[in-house]
Design a protein around this motif. Sequence first.
Motif, PDB file in Angstrom:
ATOM      1  N   VAL A 187       0.094 -90.756 -71.495  1.00 51.45           N
ATOM      2  CA  VAL A 187      -1.328 -91.038 -71.681  1.00 51.45           C
ATOM      3  C   VAL A 187      -2.036 -91.099 -70.330  1.00 51.45           C
ATOM      4  O   VAL A 187      -3.107 -90.503 -70.137  1.00 51.45           O
ATOM      5  CB  VAL A 187      -1.531 -92.363 -72.450  1.00 51.45           C
ATOM      6  CG1 VAL A 187      -3.017 -92.743 -72.488  1.00 51.45           C
ATOM      7  CG2 VAL A 187      -0.997 -92.265 -73.870  1.00 51.45           C
ATOM      8  N   ALA A 188      -1.429 -91.815 -69.373  1.00 51.15           N
ATOM      9  CA  ALA A 188      -2.030 -91.952 -68.040  1.00 51.15           C
ATOM     10  C   ALA A 188      -2.156 -90.597 -67.352  1.00 51.15           C
ATOM     11  O   ALA A 188      -3.183 -90.303 -66.711  1.00 51.15           O
ATOM     12  CB  ALA A 188      -1.183 -92.898 -67.189  1.00 51.15           C
ATOM     13  N   ASP A 189      -1.137 -89.748 -67.472  1.00 49.10           N
ATOM     14  CA  ASP A 189      -1.183 -88.418 -66.850  1.00 49.10           C
ATOM     15  C   ASP A 189      -2.324 -87.578 -67.421  1.00 49.10           C
ATOM     16  O   ASP A 189      -3.016 -86.860 -66.687  1.00 49.10           O
ATOM     17  CB  ASP A 189       0.144 -87.689 -67.055  1.00 49.10           C
ATOM     18  CG  ASP A 189       1.268 -88.260 -66.204  1.00 49.10           C
ATOM     19  OD1 ASP A 189       0.971 -89.017 -65.255  1.00 49.10           O
ATOM     20  OD2 ASP A 189       2.452 -87.976 -66.500  1.00 49.10           O
ATOM     21  N   LYS A 190      -2.516 -87.663 -68.740  1.00 52.30           N
ATOM     22  CA  LYS A 190      -3.589 -86.886 -69.372  1.00 52.30           C
ATOM     23  C   LYS A 190      -4.964 -87.384 -68.920  1.00 52.30           C
ATOM     24  O   LYS A 190      -5.881 -86.580 -68.683  1.00 52.30           O
ATOM     25  CB  LYS A 190      -3.457 -86.979 -70.901  1.00 52.30           C
ATOM     26  CG  LYS A 190      -2.230 -86.271 -71.468  1.00 52.30           C
ATOM     27  CD  LYS A 190      -2.082 -86.517 -72.951  1.00 52.30           C
ATOM     28  CE  LYS A 190      -0.777 -85.945 -73.478  1.00 52.30           C
ATOM     29  NZ  LYS A 190      -0.721 -84.480 -73.384  1.00 52.30           N
ATOM     30  N   ILE A 191      -5.106 -88.700 -68.815  1.00 48.36           N
ATOM     31  CA  ILE A 191      -6.381 -89.268 -68.354  1.00 48.36           C
ATOM     32  C   ILE A 191      -6.659 -88.853 -66.913  1.00 48.36           C
ATOM     33  O   ILE A 191      -7.770 -88.461 -66.560  1.00 48.36           O
ATOM     34  CB  ILE A 191      -6.369 -90.801 -68.503  1.00 48.36           C
ATOM     35  CG1 ILE A 191      -6.419 -91.182 -69.990  1.00 48.36           C
ATOM     36  CG2 ILE A 191      -7.540 -91.442 -67.754  1.00 48.36           C
ATOM     37  CD1 ILE A 191      -6.177 -92.644 -70.264  1.00 48.36           C
ATOM     38  N   ASN A 192      -5.635 -88.921 -66.070  1.00 52.15           N
ATOM     39  CA  ASN A 192      -5.802 -88.546 -64.651  1.00 52.15           C
ATOM     40  C   ASN A 192      -6.111 -87.066 -64.479  1.00 52.15           C
ATOM     41  O   ASN A 192      -6.694 -86.664 -63.466  1.00 52.15           O
ATOM     42  CB  ASN A 192      -4.550 -88.915 -63.858  1.00 52.15           C
ATOM     43  CG  ASN A 192      -4.475 -90.400 -63.559  1.00 52.15           C
ATOM     44  OD1 ASN A 192      -5.489 -91.056 -63.374  1.00 52.15           O
ATOM     45  ND2 ASN A 192      -3.275 -90.939 -63.517  1.00 52.15           N
ATOM     46  N   LYS A 364       3.066 -86.057 -78.829  1.00 53.04           N
ATOM     47  CA  LYS A 364       2.042 -86.050 -79.887  1.00 53.04           C
ATOM     48  C   LYS A 364       1.297 -87.377 -79.945  1.00 53.04           C
ATOM     49  O   LYS A 364       0.075 -87.413 -80.083  1.00 53.04           O
ATOM     50  CB  LYS A 364       2.696 -85.761 -81.240  1.00 53.04           C
ATOM     51  CG  LYS A 364       3.191 -84.335 -81.415  1.00 53.04           C
ATOM     52  CD  LYS A 364       3.857 -84.154 -82.771  1.00 53.04           C
ATOM     53  CE  LYS A 364       4.396 -82.742 -82.940  1.00 53.04           C
ATOM     54  NZ  LYS A 364       5.093 -82.582 -84.244  1.00 53.04           N
ATOM     55  N   LEU A 365       2.043 -88.480 -79.863  1.00 59.62           N
ATOM     56  CA  LEU A 365       1.416 -89.805 -79.887  1.00 59.62           C
ATOM     57  C   LEU A 365       0.502 -90.000 -78.678  1.00 59.62           C
ATOM     58  O   LEU A 365      -0.625 -90.480 -78.807  1.00 59.62           O
ATOM     59  CB  LEU A 365       2.489 -90.890 -79.910  1.00 59.62           C
ATOM     60  CG  LEU A 365       3.335 -91.006 -81.180  1.00 59.62           C
ATOM     61  CD1 LEU A 365       4.525 -91.933 -80.941  1.00 59.62           C
ATOM     62  CD2 LEU A 365       2.502 -91.527 -82.343  1.00 59.62           C
ATOM     63  N   ALA A 366       1.003 -89.601 -77.505  1.00 60.17           N
ATOM     64  CA  ALA A 366       0.214 -89.751 -76.277  1.00 60.17           C
ATOM     65  C   ALA A 366      -1.067 -88.926 -76.354  1.00 60.17           C
ATOM     66  O   ALA A 366      -2.146 -89.379 -75.956  1.00 60.17           O
ATOM     67  CB  ALA A 366       1.041 -89.341 -75.065  1.00 60.17           C
TER      68      ALA A 366
END
Length: 439
Positions: A187-192, A364-366
Amino acid sequence: MNKNIKNIFKLLSSCLIVLTAAPALAANKLEGVRIWAAPESTRVVFDLSAAPEYSSFSLNQPERLVVDLKSTSTKLDLAKLANNSKLVKRVRISKPETKGTLRLVIELQKSVKANLFALAPTAPYGNRLVVDLEDNSVQAKTIAAPNSSLRDIIVAVDAGHGGDDPGSIGPSGMYEKKVVLPIAKRVADKINATPGMKAVMTRSGDYFVNLNKRSELARKSKADLLVSIHADAFTSPQPQGASVWVLSMRRANTEIGRWLEQKEKHSELLGGAGEIIQNTDNEQYLAMTLLDMSMDRSMAISHSVASDVLKDLDRVTELHKPRPESASLAVLKAPDIPSILVETGFISNPKEERLLTSAGHQEKLANAIYTGVVRYFEANAPVDTLLAKKAVIKHKVKKGESLSVIASRYNVSVSSLKQANNLSTDTVRIGQQLLIPGA
């Protein structure tokens, strides 16, 4: 003769008392020592056969913490103890002042603040004495302001449990702490990777972060949202599905009361407004009004984000609860930071335990959590953020158009187009509305 027999019995009784009393000198056993290192703190855990009786004191030049365990013995070789802490040099045994006491010396790299407490048995651990060490020299860290007047939206991503706290345990023995960390990192990687957004993780490894400190870390990072990621559990294996939780009104009111009692924190919580009202005759009443407004806003945002995340989770997994649920959860308690807790599934359910350990399902969840969060902020970005200044473009699919044709038209990649719209295939239908990322 009778007198001699009586004397013999007395002697035997005395020996028996001595023999039965002897084990009391070492009624407890130190069975293990574990060191859990976090970036700015360390937890040392002493595993014991029974509840500990303990005392401690500090020494300096050099810095040491001495822990005395009453009526305790050990056969451990502490020289072989695994240690990757920046605060602890080593743990060794020293000579105690009282016979039967096990004296442990924690040699330290620097001055620390120590907190000791005992924990009762909880699977997979038995009795424990926990020593939390915090670096005294650590200063509050804040996110540096960007050069322009516009800022990134900050999302604090919290992987639940960690270190000596395994969380729930699945049927195969899988720990909750081990499955939520990789999901949180994704999740953090996608936001960054999203322009105008930045992620801050409360923990990035297998160590424990105090529940109160998680929301404090979010506040110091000036987070716009806190997302805590967990896996649910129940006493039977049947329950399944994901859910999203927000703070209950009852807990919210309790937290407002606690903040009101701490006048020195009004400025921290209310920013400039806190400084203005400080030391005024009506400070308590003004603070209460501002805190109520702040909490109302935070809870409204939390509920909206939770609803968005549930929509996307529904596309990739079963839902245990179709609507946001409220509970008195400590990690959600910050009155000034919108906060949600995502239960990604039931680790106590054999099928979902297997899914939660799967990299594909974690992705998928992330992606579902990320998509729900981004969709909310794209529609409700704070006015001082970069995201608020980006025009949101939606494209209605026409006859003959494919995903690659649309991506080429807007000069974006097919993968980013799929991610922005939570698409699992390249198939689109006529009339479908697509969000164009980065437009």
